[in-house]
Design a protein around this motif. Structure first.
Motif, mmCIF file in Angstrom:
data_model
loop_
_atom_site.group_PDB
_atom_site.id
_atom_site.type_symbol
_atom_site.label_atom_id
_atom_site.label_comp_id
_atom_site.label_asym_id
_atom_site.label_seq_id
_atom_site.Cartn_x
_atom_site.Cartn_y
_atom_site.Cartn_z
ATOM 1 N N ALA A 134 0.819 -1.210 0.000
ATOM 2 C CA ALA A 134 0.000 0.000 0.000
ATOM 3 C C ALA A 134 0.850 1.255 0.000
ATOM 4 O O ALA A 134 0.566 2.212 -0.746
ATOM 5 C CB ALA A 134 -0.944 -0.006 1.206
ATOM 6 N N ASP A 135 1.900 1.288 0.820
ATOM 7 C CA ASP A 135 2.737 2.481 0.854
ATOM 8 C C ASP A 135 3.545 2.626 -0.436
ATOM 9 O O ASP A 135 3.763 3.735 -0.931
ATOM 10 C CB ASP A 135 3.672 2.429 2.067
ATOM 11 C CG ASP A 135 4.469 1.128 2.102
ATOM 12 O OD1 ASP A 135 4.110 0.184 1.361
ATOM 13 O OD2 ASP A 135 5.448 1.060 2.876
ATOM 14 N N THR A 136 3.975 1.505 -1.006
ATOM 15 C CA THR A 136 4.716 1.550 -2.271
ATOM 16 C C THR A 136 3.823 2.045 -3.409
ATOM 17 O O THR A 136 4.249 2.842 -4.256
ATOM 18 C CB THR A 136 5.284 0.173 -2.618
ATOM 19 O OG1 THR A 136 6.108 -0.287 -1.542
ATOM 20 C CG2 THR A 136 6.098 0.219 -3.893
ATOM 21 N N LEU A 137 2.568 1.580 -3.426
ATOM 22 C CA LEU A 137 1.635 2.006 -4.467
ATOM 23 C C LEU A 137 1.346 3.497 -4.363
ATOM 24 O O LEU A 137 1.342 4.207 -5.374
ATOM 25 C CB LEU A 137 0.336 1.197 -4.358
ATOM 26 C CG LEU A 137 -0.773 1.557 -5.342
ATOM 27 C CD1 LEU A 137 -0.302 1.346 -6.773
ATOM 28 C CD2 LEU A 137 -2.034 0.730 -5.065
ATOM 29 N N ALA A 138 1.119 3.995 -3.146
ATOM 30 C CA ALA A 138 0.847 5.424 -2.974
ATOM 31 C C ALA A 138 2.049 6.268 -3.378
ATOM 32 O O ALA A 138 1.909 7.307 -4.028
ATOM 33 C CB ALA A 138 0.453 5.698 -1.524
ATOM 34 N N ALA A 139 3.251 5.813 -2.991
ATOM 35 C CA ALA A 139 4.450 6.558 -3.351
ATOM 36 C C ALA A 139 4.690 6.519 -4.858
ATOM 37 O O ALA A 139 5.117 7.507 -5.473
ATOM 38 C CB ALA A 139 5.651 6.005 -2.606
ATOM 39 N N ILE A 202 11.449 6.486 -11.398
ATOM 40 C CA ILE A 202 10.454 6.330 -10.335
ATOM 41 C C ILE A 202 11.201 5.823 -9.110
ATOM 42 O O ILE A 202 11.518 4.628 -8.986
ATOM 43 C CB ILE A 202 9.321 5.376 -10.749
ATOM 44 C CG1 ILE A 202 8.696 5.825 -12.067
ATOM 45 C CG2 ILE A 202 8.278 5.289 -9.656
ATOM 46 C CD1 ILE A 202 8.085 7.199 -12.042
ATOM 47 N N SER A 203 11.530 6.737 -8.207
ATOM 48 C CA SER A 203 12.406 6.406 -7.070
ATOM 49 C C SER A 203 11.756 5.471 -6.072
ATOM 50 O O SER A 203 12.453 4.746 -5.347
ATOM 51 C CB SER A 203 12.843 7.694 -6.362
ATOM 52 O OG SER A 203 11.707 8.412 -5.897
ATOM 53 N N SER A 204 10.442 5.426 -5.986
ATOM 54 C CA SER A 204 9.774 4.582 -4.998
ATOM 55 C C SER A 204 9.814 3.099 -5.375
ATOM 56 O O SER A 204 9.587 2.242 -4.518
ATOM 57 C CB SER A 204 8.320 5.030 -4.813
ATOM 58 O OG SER A 204 7.636 4.985 -6.047
ATOM 59 N N LEU A 205 10.065 2.785 -6.649
ATOM 60 C CA LEU A 205 10.137 1.385 -7.075
ATOM 61 C C LEU A 205 11.581 0.910 -6.939
ATOM 62 O O LEU A 205 12.356 0.889 -7.897
ATOM 63 C CB LEU A 205 9.635 1.238 -8.514
ATOM 64 C CG LEU A 205 8.183 1.612 -8.769
ATOM 65 C CD1 LEU A 205 7.848 1.514 -10.248
ATOM 66 C CD2 LEU A 205 7.253 0.724 -7.948
#
Length: 622
Positions: A134-139, A202-205
């Motif tokens: 969930a946090d990865t998807l939002a980021a 995309i830094s969150s991935l």
């Protein structure tokens, strides 16, 4: 005197009046009346002679028939400025011919915001399918919004005047800027190079598995968009010829050792059919294609028992049998030029059991040629029947319907083949996103392209007059007010004006000579100056806002736009650009952008005038 009196007494003056004439039968038995007795046999014989019933004719009914058919299929397609390619039957021919690119940029400004947002929502929907935390998807969503951002236009920046001039456009951009993703920019990045991936920048991935899953989603994203909108492979559709405002293309079918080439060089109607194509015997084969073309030529002999044609409302052969009431021939009002409708009425009212049907099923994209028909009647006689249109193609008395014309004036045999184009039976057309009128202005001795509907950056459209007034008012806001000195006083009562102005949605076309010719002319797109009060700089040119009239302006090296003079008739020309939609026989839905050309509304008057004299207005002090 006595003689006159006797005459008056012998013939007295009388007045006779009737108020109703009706029969008064003396019996209630109507059997004799219903017998329909013929009292005058000679009249009946004369009537039969008048109607041609005594003409000798073999009225034997067919009981057995064989038909020999030769069929082929359209396998190649070539636009007027493109390479030859295979023509699959899985795509309607109108879609392949008409499709225009969706304008995602106009005058170097962002456009089609509604489709950009739609693509962004679809990408987020695909991301939600993956098993991301969930946090990865939002980021990740936040990073995609930042990476493929929608810029907020600045009302104080003159470069954003086209976006900020219209309140509804500025409001929508302000609402989504920094909150929504530009999905078209992601699509462009993925299509630019095969080495580009959706997870780039995309830094969150950070997890390799998440990156791989997101990159796999990009393939589904591209496939979804390209199935949603059918777009030309090149930047422009090669079948569209801007100088003629129509489509030009050719298609061919194998015919022995050569090809039958069909050419359409004036298609602008919006629906393709046999009358749009001509046979060009001098045309060379269209060439080879990369795909493997199957063997589509066939010869079929069909044996059948002829069946009579029946329809609701047809004349019945029995005396007291009434026709079906569902067909009202009296409600058909054909014009004198409606040949097909008149022939249908003639068939329906005069013939009953003289027509027979030969069922023969053809796939779409086929060309069928009846080699001959063998019919055996009830008397055992056998007849060989050729096509009704056989003979010379130059014979003006030849019966001809639903057949193709052969170009040229040579005395060649007529072509009796029937073309079943892979065309959509019905289209749904949206409201025009762009619409222009090309009209003649005899007072100014010019041709104008009037932008009746111009596209806005949001994907909607707006009347050209309103959009032009709003844009000019916005540019006027950037001119600071300057205190103008009073003009010198003189005793003159009139003033002289060199030239006036016209609305900005009127784009001029001026005549120029054709290359290497001092007689023939064509029309070239020109520009009027934008006159702003108090502007100390030289006036800038007013550019068109529709992609139809911006032909060549948005390329890396702007090019002039030429239009053939005969395309602008006295009645004018109306060109519309709108989304089209149809459903093909396999259930697939096609959506594309198409062009339409129609007759206009006549001549117009722009108000442009030169060398005018007006009464002098009194100047008030400041």
């Amino acid at each position: 005197m006595a003689e006159k009196i006797i005459t008056q007494l012998k013939f007295p003056a009388t007045v006779t009046a009737w108020n109703r004439i009706e029969g008064r039968p003396r019996t209630e038995d109507f059997d004799r009346a219903l017998k329909a007795e013929v009292r005058d046999a000679l009249w009946m014989v004369s009537r039969q002679w008048q109607l041609g019933e005594f003409i000798g004719d073999d009225a034997g009914s067919p009981v057995f028939a064989k038909v020999h058919m030769k069929t082929t299929a359209l396998t190649k397609y070539q636009p007027q400025a493109g390479n030859t390619q295979a023509m699959p039957s899985s795509v309607p021919l109108e879609v392949k011919v008409e499709n225009q690119p969706i304008p995602f940029k106009l005058a170097k400004e962002i456009a089609s915001l509604d489709i950009r947002l739609l693509m962004g929502r679809q990408w987020f929907k695909l991301l939600g399918v993956e098993n991301l935390a969930a946090d990865t998807l939002a980021a990740a969503k936040s990073d995609f919004v930042t990476q493929y951002a929608i810029a907020r236009p600045d009302p104080e920046n003159v470069d954003d005047a086209a976006l900020c001039a219209h309140p509804q456009v500025w409001q929508q951009f302000a609402a989504v800027a920094g909150r929504r993703m530009d999905g078209y920019e992601l699509y462009q990045y993925l299509k630019k190079s095969s080495t580009n991936h959706a997870s780039d920048n995309i830094s969150s991935l950070t997890d390799a598995t998440d990156q791989t899953n997101v990159d796999d989603l990009a393939k589904r994203f591209i496939k979804w968009y390209e199935q949603l909108y059918y777009q030309p492979l090149a930047q422009e559709n090669p079948s569209w010829k801007p100088s003629h405002l129509e489509h030009q293309f050719a298609c061919s079918a194998p015919q022995g050792a050569t090809e039958k080439v069909l050419i359409a060089d004036e298609y602008y109607h919006g629906h393709l059919d046999w009358y749009n194509l001509d046979i060009n015997p001098e045309q060379t084969p269209l060439g080879t294609v990369e795909e493997t073309i199957p063997d589509v030529e066939q010869a079929t002999t069909l044996t059948f028992i002829p069946s009579g044609i029946t329809f609701a409302g047809m004349p019945h052969t029995r005396w007291w049998q009434f026709e079906h009431s569902k067909t009202n021939f009296g409600d058909i009002k054909p014009d004198t030029t409606d040949l097909n409708k008149l022939m249908l009425l003639d068939f329906g009212l005069m013939y009953a059991n003289d027509w027979f049907m030969v069922p023969f099923t053809l796939p779409v994209g086929s060309i069928a040629d009846v080699a001959g028909l063998s019919v055996t009647d009830v008397f055992g006689e056998r007849f060989w029947i050729e096509a009704a249109g056989s003979g010379s193609d130059e014979d003006w008395q030849r019966w001809n319907m639903f057949s193709l014309s052969i170009r040229g004036s040579q005395d060649v045999p007529a072509d009796n083949s029937l073309v079943l184009l892979p065309a959509a039976p019905k289209l749904l057309e949206a409201k025009p996103m762009e619409q222009i009128y090309l009209l003649r202005d005899e007072v100014a001795n010019m041709v104008w392209g009037v932008e009746a509907q111009v596209p806005l950056a949001t994907g909607k459209n707006k009347p050209g007059k309103e959009a032009a007034l709003e844009l000019k008012a916005k540019y006027q806001q950037f001119i600071p007010p300057v205190k103008q000195p009073l003009p010198l006083e003189n005793d003159g009562s009139i003033r002289y004006q060199v030239v006036n102005s016209v609305p900005e949605h009127w784009i001029p076309f001026v005549p120029v000579h054709l290359p290497d010719s001092n007689r023939q002319i064509q029309l070239q797109r020109a520009a009027m100056p934008r006159i702003l009060e108090g502007d100390p700089n030289l006036p800038k040119k007013v550019e068109p806002r529709t992609s139809i009239l911006r032909q060549g302006l948005d390329s890396d090296s702007p090019k002039p736009y030429f239009l053939h003079e005969e395309e602008v008739t006295r009645a004018g020309t109306l060109i519309s650009k709108a989304f089209q939609r149809t459903r093909w026989y396999n259930g697939r839905v096609f959506t594309w952008v198409g062009m339409r050309k129609q007759s206009g509304r006549g001549e117009g008057f722009s108000g442009l005038a030169f060398d005018q004299i007006f009464p002098k207005e009194k100047q008030s002090g400041v």
